[in-house]
Design a protein around this motif. Structure first.
Motif, PDB file in Angstrom:
ATOM      1  N   THR A   1       0.800  -1.218   0.000  1.00 60.37           N
ATOM      2  CA  THR A   1       0.000   0.000   0.000  1.00 60.37           C
ATOM      3  C   THR A   1       0.836   1.273   0.000  1.00 60.37           C
ATOM      4  OG1 THR A   1      -0.116  -0.028   2.423  1.00 60.37           O
ATOM      5  CG2 THR A   1      -1.883  -1.155   1.205  1.00 60.37           C
ATOM      6  N   PHE A   2       2.164   1.138  -0.140  1.00 59.58           N
ATOM      7  CA  PHE A   2       3.028   2.330  -0.069  1.00 59.58           C
ATOM      8  C   PHE A   2       2.568   3.392  -1.045  1.00 59.58           C
ATOM      9  CE2 PHE A   2       6.681   4.868   0.555  1.00 59.58           C
ATOM     10  CZ  PHE A   2       7.158   5.261  -0.688  1.00 59.58           C
ATOM     11  N   GLY A   3       2.230   2.995  -2.246  1.00 56.08           N
ATOM     12  CA  GLY A   3       1.856   3.952  -3.280  1.00 56.08           C
ATOM     13  C   GLY A   3       0.605   4.747  -2.975  1.00 56.08           C
ATOM     14  N   SER A   4      -0.154   4.346  -1.983  1.00 58.32           N
ATOM     15  CA  SER A   4      -1.360   5.080  -1.635  1.00 58.32           C
ATOM     16  C   SER A   4      -1.127   6.115  -0.538  1.00 58.32           C
ATOM     17  CB  SER A   4      -2.450   4.108  -1.168  1.00 58.32           C
ATOM     18  OG  SER A   4      -2.084   3.469   0.043  1.00 58.32           O
ATOM     19  N   TYR A   5       0.073   6.147   0.024  1.00 60.97           N
ATOM     20  CA  TYR A   5       0.381   7.069   1.118  1.00 60.97           C
ATOM     21  C   TYR A   5       1.169   8.277   0.632  1.00 60.97           C
ATOM     22  CZ  TYR A   5      -0.980   3.650   4.688  1.00 60.97           C
ATOM     23  OH  TYR A   5      -1.668   2.776   5.488  1.00 60.97           O
ATOM     24  N   SER A   6       0.766   9.433   1.086  1.00 64.46           N
ATOM     25  CA  SER A   6       1.642  10.584   0.990  1.00 64.46           C
ATOM     26  C   SER A   6       2.658  10.473   2.120  1.00 64.46           C
ATOM     27  CB  SER A   6       0.838  11.878   1.137  1.00 64.46           C
ATOM     28  OG  SER A   6      -0.054  12.035   0.052  1.00 64.46           O
ATOM     29  N   MET A   7       3.859  10.987   1.886  1.00 65.64           N
ATOM     30  CA  MET A   7       4.962  10.784   2.815  1.00 65.64           C
ATOM     31  C   MET A   7       5.542  12.119   3.275  1.00 65.64           C
ATOM     32  SD  MET A   7       5.167   7.500   2.993  1.00 65.64           S
ATOM     33  CE  MET A   7       6.744   7.319   3.828  1.00 65.64           C
ATOM     34  N   GLY A   8       6.025  12.096   4.492  1.00 67.79           N
ATOM     35  CA  GLY A   8       6.692  13.270   5.031  1.00 67.79           C
ATOM     36  C   GLY A   8       8.063  12.913   5.569  1.00 67.79           C
ATOM     37  N   TRP A   9       8.940  13.901   5.581  1.00 64.89           N
ATOM     38  CA  TRP A   9      10.235  13.801   6.247  1.00 64.89           C
ATOM     39  C   TRP A   9      10.252  14.824   7.373  1.00 64.89           C
ATOM     40  CZ3 TRP A   9      14.041  10.250   5.381  1.00 64.89           C
ATOM     41  CH2 TRP A   9      13.982   9.510   4.209  1.00 64.89           C
ATOM     42  N   PHE A  10      10.698  14.382   8.527  1.00 67.95           N
ATOM     43  CA  PHE A  10      10.821  15.239   9.698  1.00 67.95           C
ATOM     44  C   PHE A  10      12.217  15.069  10.283  1.00 67.95           C
ATOM     45  CE2 PHE A  10       6.476  16.707  10.599  1.00 67.95           C
ATOM     46  CZ  PHE A  10       5.770  15.944   9.678  1.00 67.95           C
ATOM     47  N   ARG A  11      12.601  16.005  11.115  1.00 69.09           N
ATOM     48  CA  ARG A  11      13.882  15.884  11.796  1.00 69.09           C
ATOM     49  C   ARG A  11      13.752  16.395  13.216  1.00 69.09           C
ATOM     50  NH1 ARG A  11      17.399  20.336   8.321  1.00 69.09           N
ATOM     51  NH2 ARG A  11      16.286  22.215   9.017  1.00 69.09           N
TER      52      ARG A  11
ATOM     53  N   CYS B   1      11.228   9.396   8.266  1.00 66.23           N
ATOM     54  CA  CYS B   1      10.178   9.433   7.260  1.00 66.23           C
ATOM     55  C   CYS B   1       8.900   8.913   7.916  1.00 66.23           C
ATOM     56  CB  CYS B   1      10.531   8.620   6.028  1.00 66.23           C
ATOM     57  SG  CYS B   1      10.658   6.839   6.279  1.00 66.23           S
ATOM     58  N   ALA B   2       7.785   9.337   7.364  1.00 67.21           N
ATOM     59  CA  ALA B   2       6.503   8.975   7.947  1.00 67.21           C
ATOM     60  C   ALA B   2       5.433   8.950   6.871  1.00 67.21           C
ATOM     61  CB  ALA B   2       6.127   9.963   9.041  1.00 67.21           C
ATOM     62  N   ALA B   3       4.437   8.111   7.079  1.00 72.17           N
ATOM     63  CA  ALA B   3       3.306   8.003   6.160  1.00 72.17           C
ATOM     64  C   ALA B   3       2.128   8.784   6.719  1.00 72.17           C
ATOM     65  CB  ALA B   3       2.929   6.540   5.959  1.00 72.17           C
ATOM     66  N   LEU B   4       1.558   9.627   5.863  1.00 71.92           N
ATOM     67  CA  LEU B   4       0.472  10.499   6.295  1.00 71.92           C
ATOM     68  C   LEU B   4      -0.809   9.708   6.541  1.00 71.92           C
ATOM     69  CD1 LEU B   4      -0.381  13.515   6.674  1.00 71.92           C
ATOM     70  CD2 LEU B   4      -1.168  13.428   4.290  1.00 71.92           C
TER      71      LEU B   4
ATOM     72  N   TYR C   1       0.718  12.037  11.022  1.00 71.44           N
ATOM     73  CA  TYR C   1       1.358  10.880  10.398  1.00 71.44           C
ATOM     74  C   TYR C   1       1.203   9.665  11.289  1.00 71.44           C
ATOM     75  CZ  TYR C   1       3.247  14.234   7.122  1.00 71.44           C
ATOM     76  OH  TYR C   1       3.370  15.202   6.151  1.00 71.44           O
ATOM     77  N   GLY C   2       0.802   8.547  10.673  1.00 68.37           N
ATOM     78  CA  GLY C   2       0.469   7.385  11.474  1.00 68.37           C
ATOM     79  C   GLY C   2       1.538   6.325  11.552  1.00 68.37           C
ATOM     80  N   TYR C   3       2.486   6.340  10.621  1.00 66.54           N
ATOM     81  CA  TYR C   3       3.524   5.314  10.580  1.00 66.54           C
ATOM     82  C   TYR C   3       4.878   6.003  10.463  1.00 66.54           C
ATOM     83  CZ  TYR C   3      -0.510   2.452   9.477  1.00 66.54           C
ATOM     84  OH  TYR C   3      -1.740   1.847   9.499  1.00 66.54           O
ATOM     85  N   TRP C   4       5.824   5.524  11.263  1.00 71.32           N
ATOM     86  CA  TRP C   4       7.138   6.146  11.341  1.00 71.32           C
ATOM     87  C   TRP C   4       8.236   5.104  11.243  1.00 71.32           C
ATOM     88  CZ3 TRP C   4       7.994  11.412  11.972  1.00 71.32           C
ATOM     89  CH2 TRP C   4       6.845  12.185  12.211  1.00 71.32           C
ATOM     90  N   GLY C   5       9.360   5.538  10.672  1.00 74.44           N
ATOM     91  CA  GLY C   5      10.556   4.735  10.742  1.00 74.44           C
ATOM     92  C   GLY C   5      11.285   4.996  12.040  1.00 74.44           C
ATOM     93  N   GLN C   6      12.430   4.356  12.182  1.00 78.38           N
ATOM     94  CA  GLN C   6      13.211   4.479  13.414  1.00 78.38           C
ATOM     95  C   GLN C   6      14.141   5.684  13.397  1.00 78.38           C
ATOM     96  OE1 GLN C   6      14.079   2.644  10.897  1.00 78.38           O
ATOM     97  NE2 GLN C   6      16.261   3.101  10.656  1.00 78.38           N
ATOM     98  N   GLY C   7      14.311   6.277  12.235  1.00 72.66           N
ATOM     99  CA  GLY C   7      15.161   7.456  12.099  1.00 72.66           C
ATOM    100  C   GLY C   7      16.575   7.105  11.669  1.00 72.66           C
ATOM    101  N   THR C   8      17.220   8.054  11.019  1.00 69.12           N
ATOM    102  CA  THR C   8      18.622   7.920  10.632  1.00 69.12           C
ATOM    103  C   THR C   8      19.328   9.223  10.981  1.00 69.12           C
ATOM    104  OG1 THR C   8      20.128   7.333   8.820  1.00 69.12           O
ATOM    105  CG2 THR C   8      18.217   8.668   8.226  1.00 69.12           C
ATOM    106  N   GLN C   9      20.495   9.106  11.601  1.00 66.12           N
ATOM    107  CA  GLN C   9      21.197  10.282  12.112  1.00 66.12           C
ATOM    108  C   GLN C   9      21.990  10.970  11.015  1.00 66.12           C
ATOM    109  OE1 GLN C   9      21.138  11.669  15.259  1.00 66.12           O
ATOM    110  NE2 GLN C   9      22.416  13.319  14.419  1.00 66.12           N
ATOM    111  N   VAL C  10      21.826  12.259  10.926  1.00 63.57           N
ATOM    112  CA  VAL C  10      22.621  13.099  10.032  1.00 63.57           C
ATOM    113  C   VAL C  10      23.405  14.080  10.897  1.00 63.57           C
ATOM    114  CG1 VAL C  10      22.541  14.880   8.250  1.00 63.57           C
ATOM    115  CG2 VAL C  10      21.035  12.880   8.100  1.00 63.57           C
ATOM    116  N   THR C  11      24.716  14.075  10.736  1.00 58.82           N
ATOM    117  CA  THR C  11      25.581  14.978  11.476  1.00 58.82           C
ATOM    118  C   THR C  11      26.434  15.744  10.488  1.00 58.82           C
ATOM    119  OG1 THR C  11      25.638  13.467  13.364  1.00 58.82           O
ATOM    120  CG2 THR C  11      27.316  15.193  13.277  1.00 58.82           C
ATOM    121  N   VAL C  12      26.361  17.070  10.550  1.00 57.81           N
ATOM    122  CA  VAL C  12      27.109  17.929   9.645  1.00 57.81           C
ATOM    123  C   VAL C  12      28.131  18.707  10.459  1.00 57.81           C
ATOM    124  CG1 VAL C  12      26.978  19.704   7.867  1.00 57.81           C
ATOM    125  CG2 VAL C  12      25.048  18.132   8.208  1.00 57.81           C
TER     126      VAL C  12
END
Length: 123
Positions: free
Chosen positions: A28-38, A96-99, A110-121
């Motif tokens: 069902t991935f194709g039916s979800y709009s997706m967001g990125w958060f930090r 990332c998260a599914a709306l 957003y109802g579904y979330w990943g575990q996150g990935t660390q970005v360090t600059v």
């Protein structure tokens, strides 16, 4: 239901680039709009970018416009966030998260979330 797994984070110098991936399970991935958060330590989870179900509509927070690009490949069940010209203030845990519905800028929509990935600059 969809399960999300982010990857692609890491340590990069200011001015560098990273490409985050968000791999989804389920047909069902194709039916979800997706967001990125930090989320930086001690701060709230902030909206970064949005892409609708077929990639036709995208939004960005002002601080990343012109530097970040969101995309998706529904055939691969994957969403992406290309991050260029990275700055130290981009350092955070990226999700990332599914709306599920509602305000696309609000993480509570957003109802579904990943575990996150660390970005360090580094500067």
């Amino acid at each position: 239901q969809v399960q999300l797994v982010e990857s692609g984070g890491g340590l990069v110098q200011a001015g560098g680039s990273l490409r985050l991936s968000c791999a989804a399970s389920g047909r069902t991935f194709g039916s979800y709009s997706m967001g990125w958060f930090r989320q930086a330590p001690g701060k709230e989870r902030d909206f970064v970018s949005y892409i609708d179900w077929n990639g036709g509509t995208t939004y960005y927070t002002n601080s990343v416009k012109g530097r970040f690009t969101v995309s998706r490949d529904n055939a691969k069940n994957t969403a992406y966030l290309q991050m260029n010209s990275l700055k130290p203030e981009d350092t955070a845990l990226y999700y990332c998260a599914a709306l599920r519905g509602g305000n696309i800028y609000d993480f509570r929509s957003y109802g579904y979330w990943g575990q996150g990935t660390q970005v360090t600059v580094s500067s």
